[in-house]
Each structure stands twice: as structure tokens, then as C-alpha cells.
Write a protein that holds these residues in place. Structure first.
Motif, mmCIF file in Angstrom:
data_model
loop_
_atom_site.group_PDB
_atom_site.id
_atom_site.type_symbol
_atom_site.label_atom_id
_atom_site.label_comp_id
_atom_site.label_asym_id
_atom_site.label_seq_id
_atom_site.Cartn_x
_atom_site.Cartn_y
_atom_site.Cartn_z
ATOM 1 N N THR A 72 -10.539 -5.669 -13.432
ATOM 2 C CA THR A 72 -10.541 -5.954 -11.993
ATOM 3 C C THR A 72 -9.335 -5.330 -11.312
ATOM 4 N N GLY A 73 -8.155 -5.506 -11.900
ATOM 5 C CA GLY A 73 -6.949 -4.943 -11.316
ATOM 6 C C GLY A 73 -6.983 -3.431 -11.256
ATOM 7 N N PHE A 74 -7.490 -2.805 -12.310
ATOM 8 C CA PHE A 74 -7.566 -1.346 -12.335
ATOM 9 C C PHE A 74 -8.532 -0.833 -11.273
ATOM 10 N N LEU A 75 -9.733 -1.417 -11.210
ATOM 11 C CA LEU A 75 -10.740 -0.945 -10.271
ATOM 12 C C LEU A 75 -10.358 -1.251 -8.824
ATOM 13 N N MET A 76 -9.740 -2.403 -8.595
ATOM 14 C CA MET A 76 -9.303 -2.736 -7.243
ATOM 15 C C MET A 76 -8.263 -1.761 -6.722
ATOM 16 N N SER A 77 -7.489 -1.185 -7.643
ATOM 17 C CA SER A 77 -6.421 -0.278 -7.236
ATOM 18 C C SER A 77 -6.958 0.954 -6.523
ATOM 19 N N PHE A 78 -8.206 1.342 -6.813
ATOM 20 C CA PHE A 78 -8.805 2.465 -6.104
ATOM 21 C C PHE A 78 -8.923 2.176 -4.605
ATOM 22 N N LEU A 79 -9.038 0.887 -4.269
ATOM 23 C CA LEU A 79 -9.260 0.498 -2.882
ATOM 24 C C LEU A 79 -7.990 0.035 -2.171
ATOM 25 N N VAL A 80 -7.093 -0.640 -2.894
ATOM 26 C CA VAL A 80 -5.940 -1.265 -2.232
ATOM 27 C C VAL A 80 -4.655 -0.486 -2.412
ATOM 28 N N SER A 81 -4.644 0.551 -3.253
ATOM 29 C CA SER A 81 -3.433 1.352 -3.393
ATOM 30 C C SER A 81 -3.275 2.249 -2.173
ATOM 31 N N PRO A 82 -2.061 2.684 -1.886
ATOM 32 C CA PRO A 82 -1.848 3.577 -0.735
ATOM 33 C C PRO A 82 -2.699 4.842 -0.856
ATOM 34 N N GLY A 83 -3.595 5.027 0.084
ATOM 35 C CA GLY A 83 -4.483 6.181 0.035
ATOM 36 C C GLY A 83 -5.564 6.080 -1.012
ATOM 37 N N GLY A 84 -5.712 4.882 -1.602
ATOM 38 C CA GLY A 84 -6.651 4.720 -2.707
ATOM 39 C C GLY A 84 -8.084 5.028 -2.334
ATOM 40 N N GLY A 85 -8.514 4.554 -1.159
ATOM 41 C CA GLY A 85 -9.885 4.799 -0.734
ATOM 42 C C GLY A 85 -10.172 6.285 -0.556
ATOM 43 N N HIS A 86 -9.230 7.019 0.050
ATOM 44 C CA HIS A 86 -9.415 8.456 0.244
ATOM 45 C C HIS A 86 -9.414 9.178 -1.096
ATOM 46 N N ARG A 87 -8.553 8.735 -2.023
ATOM 47 C CA ARG A 87 -8.493 9.372 -3.335
ATOM 48 C C ARG A 87 -9.814 9.197 -4.076
ATOM 49 N N LEU A 88 -10.370 7.974 -4.006
ATOM 50 C CA LEU A 88 -11.643 7.717 -4.665
ATOM 51 C C LEU A 88 -12.751 8.553 -4.044
ATOM 52 N N LEU A 89 -12.772 8.662 -2.719
ATOM 53 C CA LEU A 89 -13.801 9.443 -2.021
ATOM 54 C C LEU A 89 -13.706 10.916 -2.413
ATOM 55 N N ASN A 90 -12.486 11.431 -2.511
ATOM 56 C CA ASN A 90 -12.301 12.843 -2.893
ATOM 57 C C ASN A 90 -12.799 13.090 -4.304
ATOM 58 N N ARG A 91 -12.555 12.136 -5.215
ATOM 59 C CA ARG A 91 -13.011 12.302 -6.594
ATOM 60 C C ARG A 91 -14.537 12.302 -6.664
#
Length: 228
Positions: free
Chosen positions: A204-223
Motif C-alpha cells: 500500500t505504501g509503495f503504490l500510494m507513493s505514485f500518487l502522493v509523492s511530489p510529482g508522483g501522479g505526473h511521473r506515473l502518467l509519463n510511465r
């Protein structure tokens, strides 16, 4: 002399200190009650009474599922069990992990992100405990939430290693070592419920980091776009 060298706590983010103080403070109350210093004769049974009311129990979950009834006093267990520990050593290790791992996560993530990871990891860990296992033991303690912070820390390392072009699997060295130790003790005592809860908290902590880390949402979208 630099003011920050006066105390090791100067460098700790407030959210990390707050979590450690709350969990450590509750255990201190139980210790004082067990010693008869507060609560009188009833104080000796405070820990057991708290576990009965606030720990995650498979029997309680099965009752709720069988009756299709989910009263608030039982659902609250999934957010209260991290406050309860089996003893001083149990609580002390949790607090140490919060201070050590939480510090590194909070230096990158916002305070709100740290709290979201901590508590959602606890909730998911508790749900995995009752859904995936069948055990008479209660789930108590902050380890599933702490493992969520370890998941966030692993995410930070995973991103950094990727940016440097190094093997990103090295980011999972800590969880691999901890999981190996846990599996050993689980095999000895025949209780795998905590392993399931902790590993679910980590995921949960690892996967949530894609969304709550600084720029995480954009990083996930780019990947995701790169894979199309």
C-alpha cells in the motif's frame, strides 16, 4: 556550533515526532497502569480491555460478514489497532522505525502524504489480515503502518536508482531482509497473519507513493504513456 547538533530531534519532521509521541505515550500509559501507578486495580487490565475493544479480530470480522452488519464500533478497529502493542519492546521497535524510516520519507513527502500512507497502510493491512487469513490471534501494533512507510522509502530509492541508471531492485533490499526474518518467526510460532498484514501495508505504501509523492501522479502518467 550548529544549533542542529544540539539535539538529534531537531532534524526530525514534526509529523514523525507526533506519530512517535502518540504511539509511545499510549504504551507508557499501559506500562504505568500495569505497574499500579495509575488507574488503580482496574489499570492492570487496561491493555487487555483495549485489545478486546480496539484490536482487529478475525472473529469480529466473520461476525460482521456473516450478518452483513458493519457497526462503527467494530470498523474503528482498523484505525485504532496501531495504537496498541503487546508490550514495551513491541512498541519501542515500532517507534524506532517511525523515527528512522519516517524521517527519510517525510524529508521528501509532505506531512499529509506521510499521514495518508501511515493510516491507509494500517487499514489495508488490517483488512488483509481478516480477509486472507484465519487466525485466533489479534492484530495489534503499528507494524503494518510502519511497513507502509518502508514502502514509501523503497519507492524513493526505486526512483533515485532509476534516475541514476542503476538496478532498481536494490530498492527492495530492506523489505526483503525484514520479510525473511518475519517468515522465520512465523514458521516457528505458526502465525502468518502479521506477515500478511505487514506485507499488505508495504504494498500500500509503495503504490500510494505514485500518487502522493511530489510529482508522483505526473511521473506515473509519463510511465504509462511510454508503454503505449
Amino acid at each position: 556550533m550548529d544549533e542542529q547538533t544540539h539535539s538529534p530531534f531537531n532534524a526530525l519532521p514534526p509529523v514523525v515526532v507526533a506519530l512517535a509521541v502518540v504511539l509511545g505515550g499510549i504504551e507508557l500509559l499501559f506500562q504505568l497502569a500495569s505497574a499500579g501507578l495509575i488507574g488503580g486495580q482496574e489499570g492492570v487490565g487496561w491493555r487487555i480491555g483495549a485489545m478486546q475493544s480496539y484490536a482487529v479480530l478475525d472473529t469480529v470480522w466473520e461476525w460482521m460478514r456473516a450478518n452483513q452488519s458493519f457497526p462503527r464500533e467494530h470498523l474503528v478497529r482498523f484505525v485504532t489497532y496501531p495504537f496498541l502493542h503487546g508490550g514495551l519492546t513491541h512498541a519501542a521497535f515500532v517507534v524506532v522505525f517511525i523515527l528512522a524510516i519516517g524521517k527519510m520519507v517525510a524529508e521528501v513527502f509532505s506531512a499529509l502524504a506521510v499521514l495518508l500512507i501511515f493510516w491507509l497502510s494500517a487499514v489495508v493491512g488490517g483488512l488483509a489480515f481478516v480477509v486472507l487469513t484465519d487466525t485466533p490471534y489479534p492484530l495489534i501494533g503499528g507494524y503494518p503502518a510502519v511497513y507502509g512507510l518502508i514502502g514509501a522509502f523503497s519507492f524513493i530509492r526505486w526512483v533515485n536508482l532509476g534516475a541514476m541508471g542503476e538496478n532498481q531492485m536494490r530498492a527492495f533490499g530492506l523489505i526483503g531482509m525484514l520479510l525473511a526474518i518475519q517468515l522465520l518467526f512465523a514458521a516457528i510460532y505458526g502465525n502468518y497473519g502479521d506477515v500478511v498484514a505487514d506485507l499488505s501495508g508495504f504494498a500500500t505504501g509503495f503504490l500510494m507513493s505514485f500518487l502522493v509523492s511530489p510529482g508522483g501522479g505526473h511521473r506515473l502518467l509519463n510511465r504509462l504513456r511510454q508503454r503505449d
